[in-house]
Design a protein around this motif. Structure first.
Motif, PDB file in Angstrom:
ATOM      1  N   MET A  59     -13.526  37.873 -20.241  1.00  0.00           N
ATOM      2  CA  MET A  59     -12.339  37.224 -19.676  1.00  0.00           C
ATOM      3  C   MET A  59     -12.460  37.047 -18.166  1.00  0.00           C
ATOM      4  N   GLN A  60     -13.280  37.880 -17.526  1.00  0.00           N
ATOM      5  CA  GLN A  60     -13.447  37.810 -16.081  1.00  0.00           C
ATOM      6  C   GLN A  60     -14.388  36.681 -15.661  1.00  0.00           C
ATOM      7  N   ASP A  61     -15.032  36.034 -16.620  1.00  0.00           N
ATOM      8  CA  ASP A  61     -15.997  34.961 -16.342  1.00  0.00           C
ATOM      9  C   ASP A  61     -15.307  33.612 -16.496  1.00  0.00           C
ATOM     10  N   SER A  62     -14.839  33.047 -15.396  1.00  0.00           N
ATOM     11  CA  SER A  62     -14.055  31.805 -15.473  1.00  0.00           C
ATOM     12  C   SER A  62     -14.900  30.617 -15.937  1.00  0.00           C
ATOM     13  N   ASP A  63     -16.192  30.611 -15.615  1.00  0.00           N
ATOM     14  CA  ASP A  63     -17.052  29.514 -16.066  1.00  0.00           C
ATOM     15  C   ASP A  63     -17.207  29.548 -17.588  1.00  0.00           C
ATOM     16  N   PHE A  64     -17.404  30.732 -18.141  1.00  0.00           N
ATOM     17  CA  PHE A  64     -17.477  30.879 -19.596  1.00  0.00           C
ATOM     18  C   PHE A  64     -16.168  30.432 -20.245  1.00  0.00           C
ATOM     19  N   LEU A  65     -15.038  30.902 -19.699  1.00  0.00           N
ATOM     20  CA  LEU A  65     -13.738  30.531 -20.257  1.00  0.00           C
ATOM     21  C   LEU A  65     -13.521  29.020 -20.202  1.00  0.00           C
ATOM     22  N   ALA A  66     -13.856  28.418 -19.067  1.00  0.00           N
ATOM     23  CA  ALA A  66     -13.647  26.966 -18.909  1.00  0.00           C
ATOM     24  C   ALA A  66     -14.436  26.184 -19.958  1.00  0.00           C
ATOM     25  N   LYS A  67     -15.633  26.640 -20.238  1.00  0.00           N
ATOM     26  CA  LYS A  67     -16.465  25.981 -21.252  1.00  0.00           C
ATOM     27  C   LYS A  67     -15.811  26.067 -22.621  1.00  0.00           C
ATOM     28  N   ILE A  68     -15.264  27.228 -22.953  1.00  0.00           N
ATOM     29  CA  ILE A  68     -14.618  27.415 -24.261  1.00  0.00           C
ATOM     30  C   ILE A  68     -13.268  26.688 -24.317  1.00  0.00           C
ATOM     31  N   PHE A  69     -12.533  26.689 -23.209  1.00  0.00           N
ATOM     32  CA  PHE A  69     -11.218  26.031 -23.167  1.00  0.00           C
ATOM     33  C   PHE A  69     -11.336  24.511 -23.272  1.00  0.00           C
ATOM     34  N   HIS A  70     -12.446  23.955 -22.793  1.00  0.00           N
ATOM     35  CA  HIS A  70     -12.592  22.494 -22.714  1.00  0.00           C
ATOM     36  C   HIS A  70     -12.397  21.838 -24.094  1.00  0.00           C
ATOM     37  N   GLY A  71     -11.508  20.864 -24.148  1.00  0.00           N
ATOM     38  CA  GLY A  71     -11.257  20.126 -25.386  1.00  0.00           C
ATOM     39  C   GLY A  71     -10.231  20.763 -26.305  1.00  0.00           C
ATOM     40  N   ALA A  72      -9.739  21.955 -25.948  1.00  0.00           N
ATOM     41  CA  ALA A  72      -8.722  22.611 -26.780  1.00  0.00           C
ATOM     42  C   ALA A  72      -7.341  22.029 -26.510  1.00  0.00           C
ATOM     43  N   ASP A  73      -6.464  22.126 -27.493  1.00  0.00           N
ATOM     44  CA  ASP A  73      -5.081  21.656 -27.323  1.00  0.00           C
ATOM     45  C   ASP A  73      -4.215  22.727 -26.666  1.00  0.00           C
ATOM     46  N   ILE A  74      -4.434  23.981 -27.054  1.00  0.00           N
ATOM     47  CA  ILE A  74      -3.624  25.088 -26.538  1.00  0.00           C
ATOM     48  C   ILE A  74      -4.517  26.321 -26.389  1.00  0.00           C
ATOM     49  N   VAL A  75      -4.249  27.089 -25.335  1.00  0.00           N
ATOM     50  CA  VAL A  75      -4.919  28.379 -25.137  1.00  0.00           C
ATOM     51  C   VAL A  75      -3.877  29.490 -25.185  1.00  0.00           C
ATOM     52  N   TYR A  76      -4.175  30.509 -25.973  1.00  0.00           N
ATOM     53  CA  TYR A  76      -3.374  31.737 -25.962  1.00  0.00           C
ATOM     54  C   TYR A  76      -4.129  32.746 -25.119  1.00  0.00           C
ATOM     55  N   ALA A  77      -3.531  33.147 -23.986  1.00  0.00           N
ATOM     56  CA  ALA A  77      -4.221  33.999 -23.025  1.00  0.00           C
ATOM     57  C   ALA A  77      -3.526  35.346 -22.873  1.00  0.00           C
ATOM     58  N   PHE A 118      -6.985  49.581 -12.650  1.00  0.00           N
ATOM     59  CA  PHE A 118      -6.534  48.732 -13.756  1.00  0.00           C
ATOM     60  C   PHE A 118      -5.628  47.593 -13.273  1.00  0.00           C
ATOM     61  N   VAL A 119      -4.884  47.798 -12.201  1.00  0.00           N
ATOM     62  CA  VAL A 119      -4.023  46.732 -11.672  1.00  0.00           C
ATOM     63  C   VAL A 119      -4.883  45.599 -11.124  1.00  0.00           C
ATOM     64  N   GLU A 120      -5.902  45.957 -10.333  1.00  0.00           N
ATOM     65  CA  GLU A 120      -6.791  44.932  -9.787  1.00  0.00           C
ATOM     66  C   GLU A 120      -7.553  44.215 -10.895  1.00  0.00           C
ATOM     67  N   GLU A 121      -7.879  44.938 -11.970  1.00  0.00           N
ATOM     68  CA  GLU A 121      -8.593  44.322 -13.085  1.00  0.00           C
ATOM     69  C   GLU A 121      -7.709  43.287 -13.786  1.00  0.00           C
ATOM     70  N   ILE A 122      -6.419  43.599 -13.948  1.00  0.00           N
ATOM     71  CA  ILE A 122      -5.480  42.639 -14.530  1.00  0.00           C
ATOM     72  C   ILE A 122      -5.377  41.403 -13.648  1.00  0.00           C
ATOM     73  N   HIS A 123      -5.272  41.618 -12.339  1.00  0.00           N
ATOM     74  CA  HIS A 123      -5.210  40.488 -11.398  1.00  0.00           C
ATOM     75  C   HIS A 123      -6.467  39.624 -11.520  1.00  0.00           C
ATOM     76  N   ARG A 124      -7.603  40.286 -11.635  1.00  0.00           N
ATOM     77  CA  ARG A 124      -8.881  39.570 -11.727  1.00  0.00           C
ATOM     78  C   ARG A 124      -8.930  38.697 -12.983  1.00  0.00           C
ATOM     79  N   ILE A 125      -8.464  39.240 -14.100  1.00  0.00           N
ATOM     80  CA  ILE A 125      -8.470  38.472 -15.347  1.00  0.00           C
ATOM     81  C   ILE A 125      -7.513  37.291 -15.260  1.00  0.00           C
ATOM     82  N   ALA A 126      -6.308  37.517 -14.724  1.00  0.00           N
ATOM     83  CA  ALA A 126      -5.321  36.430 -14.589  1.00  0.00           C
ATOM     84  C   ALA A 126      -5.865  35.316 -13.703  1.00  0.00           C
ATOM     85  N   LYS A 127      -6.546  35.687 -12.620  1.00  0.00           N
ATOM     86  CA  LYS A 127      -7.136  34.674 -11.720  1.00  0.00           C
ATOM     87  C   LYS A 127      -8.264  33.920 -12.424  1.00  0.00           C
ATOM     88  N   SER A 128      -9.007  34.618 -13.265  1.00  0.00           N
ATOM     89  CA  SER A 128     -10.069  33.976 -14.037  1.00  0.00           C
ATOM     90  C   SER A 128      -9.485  32.949 -14.996  1.00  0.00           C
TER      91      SER A 128
END
Length: 299
Positions: free
Chosen positions: A52-70, A86-96
């Protein structure tokens, strides 16, 4: 529709995936665990293995989808690991997620948030849900987002098994006869599946709950289920609770956050916004969950 589901095959994502597949949707499930691949595919979904922390990986998977459940997921063990904030980790995932949504062009997002996300004050550990919502709210207005705010999960009650066995009581820093909401992950999954197929525009939030029972009622229902009808809910001080959690290995930051969260339940402070926006209660009641609780307790 093509729907991306995060959260691997957890308490919510598994029943959500099963329902979406049954309804004929094309579902991609993101998991960080390669060993989940076969299990995901057995449900009729496609597995995407990555972090989840890898925004490039997520963007590749999200591409072409109608809806994302995050959803932001950090394991419970992180509350006992001093090397993880753990707070910073949550922030990191949300930013990703935010970066991936921008890169992929996704316009419809369902975000798993929480009770307490309406504020960053007086809610203890739940403040990170407020932060995560606001990170996603920074997205352009043409990205529609539904924030799902479930209340306390039934399975959190498993955390009381030890004191029930050693002290013969449920022990926390709040209690009494004031009712509070609880929720089953099955009902959360149903609401999310419903919201996926409902009209999607702008920014909105929805609370999710299954039952409303007081701490004393919780003790009575669980006590009867495990064969201890005299089980009580014992209230201790904030200081006692925090010391006990730290002694069990929880980091001071996590223990402080949990203590403050529980303290906000006293007098219903945590539930003020929930009470202004009450949902229709789901089907799975505490008495239903109590059967599962008894199996775990007696195992």
């Amino acid at each position: 529709m093509k729907i991306v589901v995060t959260g691997s095959l957890g308490h919510i994502s598994r029943p959500l995936t099963e329902e979406l597949v049954q309804k004929g949707h094309s579902v991609v499930v993101i998991s960080s665990n390669p060993e989940r691949k076969n299990e995901i595919e057995a449900l009729g979904a496609t597995a995407a293995i990555g972090k989840m922390q890898d925004s490039d990986f997520l963007a590749k998977i999200f591409h072409g989808a109608d809806i994302v459940y995050a959803m932001e997921a950090v394991g419970f063990e992180s509350f006992f690991d001093t090397s993880i904030d753990f707070v910073e980790e949550i922030h990191r995932i949300a930013k990703s997620y935010k970066e991936a949504i921008l890169k992929s062009g996704i316009k419809k997002v369902i975000h798993l948030s929480s009770i307490g996300a309406h504020t960053d004050k007086g809610n203890g550990i739940l403040a990170f849900h407020y932060d995560a919502e606001n990170i996603l709210r920074e997205l352009p207005e043409d990205v529609s987002i539904k924030f799902m705010r479930p209340v306390g999960f039934y399975y959190n009650l498993f955390g009381f098994v030890q004191t029930m066995k050693t002290q013969g009581a449920i022990v926390s820093n709040y209690g009494g006869d004031e009712r509070e909401p609880w929720v089953s992950p099955l009902d959360i999954a149903k609401v999310i599946a419903e919201e996926i197929e409902n009209p999607f525009e702008g920014r909105s939030f929805r609370y999710i709950a299954s039952d409303e029972v007081s701490p004393n009622e919780v003790a009575k229902i669980l006590g009867e289920a495990i064969g201890k009808p005299d089980l009580e809910w014992m209230v201790i001080s904030d200081e006692e609770l925090m010391k006990g959690m730290i002694a069990s290995g929880m980091t001071p930051k996590a223990a402080k956050g949990y203590t403050e969260m529980n303290a906000s339940r006293r007098g219903g402070v945590l539930y003020e916004d929930y009470n202004r926006n009450k949902p229709v209660l789901g089907r799975t009641k505490l008495k239903d969950f109590a059967k599962d609780f008894a199996k775990v307790y007696n195992s």
